[in-house]
Design an enzyme around this catalytic site. Structure first.
Site, PDB file in Angstrom:
ATOM      1  CG  HIS A 581      -2.162  -0.829   0.987  1.00 17.58           C
ATOM      2  ND1 HIS A 581      -2.984  -1.226   2.014  1.00 17.58           N
ATOM      3  CD2 HIS A 581      -2.708  -1.318  -0.145  1.00 17.58           C
ATOM      4  CE1 HIS A 581      -3.994  -1.923   1.516  1.00 17.58           C
ATOM      5  NE2 HIS A 581      -3.841  -1.997   0.214  1.00 17.58           N
ATOM      6  NE  ARG A 688      -6.369  -0.835 -10.206  1.00 21.82           N
ATOM      7  CZ  ARG A 688      -5.710   0.280 -10.540  1.00 21.82           C
ATOM      8  NH1 ARG A 688      -6.230   1.467 -10.272  1.00 21.82           N
ATOM      9  NH2 ARG A 688      -4.532   0.212 -11.126  1.00 21.82           N
ATOM     10  NE  ARG A 724     -10.142  -5.365 -11.772  1.00 21.60           N
ATOM     11  CZ  ARG A 724      -8.970  -5.042 -11.223  1.00 21.60           C
ATOM     12  NH1 ARG A 724      -7.846  -5.436 -11.788  1.00 21.60           N
ATOM     13  NH2 ARG A 724      -8.923  -4.338 -10.113  1.00 21.60           N
ATOM     14  CD  GLU A 817      -6.337 -10.171 -14.014  1.00 20.78           C
ATOM     15  OE1 GLU A 817      -5.983  -9.433 -13.087  1.00 20.78           O
ATOM     16  OE2 GLU A 817      -7.475 -10.652 -14.110  1.00 20.78           O
ATOM     17  CG  ASN A 840       0.593  -5.046 -11.845  1.00 23.62           C
ATOM     18  OD1 ASN A 840       1.420  -4.731 -12.682  1.00 23.62           O
ATOM     19  ND2 ASN A 840      -0.077  -4.165 -11.146  1.00 23.62           N
ATOM     20  CG  ASP A 841      -2.908 -10.527 -10.516  1.00 21.25           C
ATOM     21  OD1 ASP A 841      -2.184 -10.734  -9.522  1.00 21.25           O
ATOM     22  OD2 ASP A 841      -4.050 -10.063 -10.427  1.00 21.25           O
ATOM     23  NE  ARG A 851       0.181  -8.617  -8.095  1.00 19.60           N
ATOM     24  CZ  ARG A 851      -0.602  -7.577  -7.890  1.00 19.60           C
ATOM     25  NH1 ARG A 851      -0.082  -6.380  -7.792  1.00 19.60           N
ATOM     26  NH2 ARG A 851      -1.904  -7.736  -7.785  1.00 19.60           N
ATOM     27  CB  CYS A 888      -4.922  -2.372 -17.704  1.00 23.08           C
ATOM     28  SG  CYS A 888      -5.332  -4.048 -17.168  1.00 23.08           S
TER      29      CYS A 888
END
Length: 954
Positions: A581, A688, A724, A817, A840-841, A851, A888
């Protein structure tokens, strides 16, 4: 489950005594090639320490830890002695389950055998078996565990109808994986049966995967046309396995403990259902034995329990909620308690307090085994002392020598270091006036809430406000407060009681996620430290007035949100991952940041000059004049580029030879769509939508969602919006949609898998998106799709809704993903309208690296050639069917990656709003042939590091 073959079983054995029987068992393991002959001494040594007799005529001889070096492969040999053997502890043994284990596999076998022993007559069956198959059938039967735990509770439902509560309880069982949809259907319309005290019951047998008991309670008790309603139980019945649940429920009603059940927190409800009455004396203790509650310490515990004047029961706080007799060895072993888990003892009557205290003390003493405390976390240390000082001093980074870290937020800066060292927080563990301590804690909680609300009002980044809002919700968690108040009631000070509650909640979060949710636990401790500081009257040290680079061990989200961006030029942390975060917030605030730099940075002196490169992930302390001059030149050049890019932000992104690439914005908040457009975004490439759900205390209804999405469509003024569908689960649980325990939540029920289990939620969201869009362009995509089957399941719901709404400009796509989805892109491209690659995923799953892992996240680089090849496969498959492809993930804004992605044929890049002008500018510097050359160059490299090096050279 114990796996046996016929070769593992020997029937009709005879032996003069237990030693001779053990000799035969050792010889059987040697003959099978499982062990060397020396293992025999280990079997004898184990019996000398403690008998391995379990009960019902079964013993489980196994070697000592020292004898494991003689084990060649893990295995089991079962020897039957029909006439029986006199064991050395006076028991009669008919079956030896002899184990050769290279580590602790015997503990799992032992736990299964304890379930076997619970069946009536199993000893006689094994002693009289005439075939190996009979023995195997008796030992290999999988135990059925009935569930009644936090995952089956559904508390505070906004309902005014018993049938609605019944359906909520049934749905909770489906979410927990205990039943399927046919069970839920059988409950619909079923009239709940009255249990008394405002409690009701529905039940079913169809579609039951595992017996379980759920409870749904309303926000407030209410009365309908039949009577008072304070909760509805839902029972999933299966064979005889659910009878224990009925007995627990019957005991609750018989004791009269159901009257105020709906007003209790989850933990106390489970305590009542486990058999603990409101008058029971209880004691909790954390198990510290290295191998958990296995045979030897369990036997010690049972002996202590049998010596008490009253009956003591014990349950595992992290278990299925069942309390068992602490005087039963098989029941205690059946708990399967592991190191770090918590045992809860309870008893009633005269001497109950002394009894539970005696058992708790026995556990703390190790139950005959040497024990060591659980390793103290850094967060715990930070609450008591500034930090754990390493045994040996860590050397600071060498002057003018680049130190590699994890890139967290792009940017380049030079400024003096400000090394944040947490203040010492000293406090008394005990206090006499519980009422006064509760008042102190409540004041601190109120003060912390006010601080957070002030920070939320000051922040402008959507992600910042969202995460700090989550912190505010944590402060209001009644279970945290009640746990702290309970500790204070037992004599703890406000500080000690609060930190005990925070630590327990954080440890539970870490344990359930198998370290994958460590960031969530860090949030809990961040909230905890805030309150602790108020209680201790200690404030964080004040940073300097002049610009600086902040260096710290790690930073909580609220720490980052407090930063004065006019002064902070960069962030450097010793720990943390690029997706923590704090890293996300640093990107949102536009602060250059690197994380995971290691403890050497903590040895830096405040005031030493630092260079932080948030794109390459490098830190340089005390740079040489030449390096400093080069860096200043780069900063000036970047500023010129930034201004030029900003001036042209509303122009299209075209390569020098005219190839068009759309540049869109990733959004976590619909309110920021207007800002994205102002920064030059040609649309929203990723909305998101889970943040719409996370911002509400309950699932947002259709009208709420239409309003939220409509705000984004209005701001976009005809530009496309790619949304999404709800992506929760894994690292993003919803408070009002609790999930059952998963060892690997990132590999579990999340994304499309989760919403397909709640089709009504998915349908409402699709209806809201299509309705809000109207005639405006909307692109909807499903997350975490693994193959065409999941896409078709979601599309069926989409088609049904679209047939009613008839939105004018709609496309339905898939997020790439999961590697299987990329590999199967040719089949998906025939039916999906577009692909959007979540790098990312995709990187995490391709490289098998979390990650957010503090040690490995630096290796989770989306420029790895394996990830690039999956992107290439996806683009080729899509273009063959005339479909478009976007990216993305974070890779879309990586300066090294932009030419590679363009060269691979990606049609759209979606990045943070701040990066839109710069990404457009980067595309304008390219030609398509050159981009293709760079993509081919990258694909030929063996590692991510080689890719980056090759791209830097050219």
């Amino acid at each position: 489950m114990l796996t046996l073959t016929r070769e593992d079983v020997r029937l009709g054995c005879r032996a003069a005594d237990w030693r001779a029987a053990l000799e035969q068992a050792a010889a059987a393991l040697v003959e099978a090639g499982r062990v060397s002959a020396e293992y025999r001494e280990g079997l004898l040594a184990r019996e000398a320490q403690s008998s391995t007799y379990l009960g019902h005529g079964i013993a489980i001889p196994h070697g000592t830890p020292e004898s494991r070096r003689h084990v060649r492969s893990t295995g089991v040999r079962v020897l039957q002695f029909p006439e029986g053997i006199a064991w050395h502890d006076g028991s009669r043994v008919n079956l030896l389950v002899t184990i050769a284990a290279q580590s602790d596999e015997h503990l799992d076998i032992l736990r299964q055998l304890t379930h076997v022993l619970e069946r009536d007559g199993v000893g006689e069956t094994l002693a009289g078996a005439t075939s190996a198959d009979e023995v195997i059938a008796a030992l290999s039967r999988a135990p059925v565990s009935a569930r009644c735990d936090a995952g089956t509770l559904c508390l505070g439902v906004p309902a005014r109808d018993r049938l609605e509560l019944a359906l909520a309880a049934a749905a909770r069982l489906r979410q927990a994986g205990c039943v399927d949809s046919s069970f839920v259907a059988s409950v619909v319309g079923q009239l709940p049966l009255p249990l008394g005290l405002g409690l009701w019951l529905v039940y079913g047998t169809s579609g039951v995967q595992a017996p379980a008991l759920a409870l749904a309670t309303p926000e407030q008790r209410f009365r309908d046309d039949v009577g008072e309603v304070s909760g509805v139980f839902c029972l999933a019945a299966q064979g005889d396995a659910h009878r224990a649940l009925l007995m627990r429920l019957d005991g609750l009603l018989a004791r009269g403990d159901g009257d105020r059940l709906a007003e209790l927190p989850a933990e106390q409800i489970l305590a009542r259902l486990s058999g603990e009455s409101a008058q029971a004396e209880t004691a909790r203790v954390r198990l510290l034995n290295a191998h958990g509650l296995h045979a030897r310490p369990a036997k010690e515990l049972v002996q202590v329990a049998r010596a008490q004047a009253v009956q003591v029961r014990v349950r595992l706080l992290e278990g299925n909620g069942e309390a068992v007799s602490a005087a039963s060895l098989t029941k205690v072993l059946g708990l399967g308690a592991r190191r770090g888990q918590t045992l809860v003892f309870s008893a009633e009557g005269e001497g109950a307090a002394q009894a539970v205290s005696a058992l708790a003390e026995a556990v703390r003493g190790g139950l005959g085994e040497p024990v060591t405390p659980l390793q103290e976390t850094r967060e715990e240390s930070a609450a008591r002392v500034a930090r754990v000082v390493p045994a040996e001093p860590v050397a600071a980074p060498v002057a003018d020598e680049p130190l590699t870290a994890v890139p967290a937020a792009p940017g380049l800066s030079i400024a003096p270091a400000y090394v944040l060292r947490l203040p010492e927080l000293h406090y008394a563990e005990r206090a006499d006036d519980s009422a006064k301590e509760r008042e102190r804690l409540q004041r601190a909680l109120d003060g912390a809430r006010q601080q957070l609300e002030t920070l939320v009002q000051r922040t402008v980044g959507g992600e910042v406000a969202q995460i700090l809002s989550i912190h505010t919700e944590m402060l209001g968690d009644p279970e945290l407060r009640d746990a702290a108040f309970e500790a204070i009631g037992e004599g703890a000070s406000a500080e000690a009681g609060w930190w005990r509650a925070i630590d327990a909640a954080a440890r539970t979060q870490e344990a359930l996620a198998d370290r994958l949710l460590a960031e969530r636990a860090a949030d809990l401790r961040d909230v905890g430290r805030r309150v602790l500081g108020l209680l201790c009257g200690v404030e964080m040290p004040m940073p300097p007035e002049q610009p600086y680079i902040l260096v710290a061990d790690d930073l909580g989200p609220s720490d980052v949100a407090r930063l004065d961006t006019a002064k902070v030029r960069g962030l450097v942390t010793a720990r943390g991952g690029a997706t923590s975060h704090s890293a996300i917030l640093a990107r949102a605030l536009g602060i250059a940041a690197v994380v995971g730099a290691g403890e050497r940075v903590l040895a830096l002196t405040t005031g030493v000059e630092l260079i932080v490169d948030g794109e390459s992930g490098r830190v340089v302390a005390a740079p040489s004049p030449a390096r400093r001059q080069r860096t200043e030149k780069r900063i000036d050049e970047q500023e010129v580029l930034r201004r030029a890019a900003h001036a042209r932000r509303h122009e299209e992104a075209r390569t020098r030879d005219g190839h068009r690439v759309e540049i869109c914005a990733n959004l976590g908040n619909t309110a920021h769509a207007a800002d994205a457009v102002e920064r030059g975004a040609e649309g929203v490439g990723l909305l998101r939508t889970e943040f719409v759900f996370m911002a509400h205390p309950e699932a947002p209804d259709l009208a709420t969602q239409i309003s939220e999405y409509g705000e984004a469509f209005d701001a976009l003024a005809g530009r496309p919006l790619v949304a999404r569908t709800l992506d929760v689960g894994g690292d993003k649980p919803l408070a009002y949609w609790p999930m059952p325990q998963e060892d690997n939540p990132f590999l579990g029920v999340r994304g499309i898998r989760l919403t397909l289990m709640r089709p009504e939620v998915l349908e409402t969201q699709l209806r809201a998106l299509l309705t809000a869009a109207g005639t405006r362009p909307v692109r909807i995509m499903f997350p975490m799709v693994k193959d065409i089957e999941e896409f078709r399941a979601g599309k069926a719901i989409f088609d049904r809704v679209q047939a009613e709404v008839k939105a004018a400009d709609v496309q339905l796509g898939v997020m790439i993903e999961v590697p299987s989805c990329a590999l199967l892109a040719p089949t998906l491209a025939k039916e999906a309208d577009f692909f959007s690659i979540g790098t990312n995923d995709l990187t995490q799953y391709t490289l098998a690296i979390d990650r957010g892992h503090p040690q490995l996240s630096a290796q989770s680089d989306a420029l790895h050639p394996s990830v690039l090849r999956l992107i290439q496969l996806t683009v080729d498959a899509a273009h063959a069917e005339g479909r478009w492809v976007g990216v993305c993930g974070e890779l879309g804004s990586d300066p090294h990656a932009i030419p590679v992605l363009v060269g691979l044929g990606v049609d759209e890049l979606s990045v943070s709003s701040r990066r839109v002008p710069l990404v457009k500018a980067a595309v304008r510097e390219l030609t398509l042939p050159r981009a293709r050359e760079l993509a081919e160059l990258a694909l030929r490299q063996p590692t991510a590091a080689a890719v980056r090096e090759a791209l830097e050279v050219v």
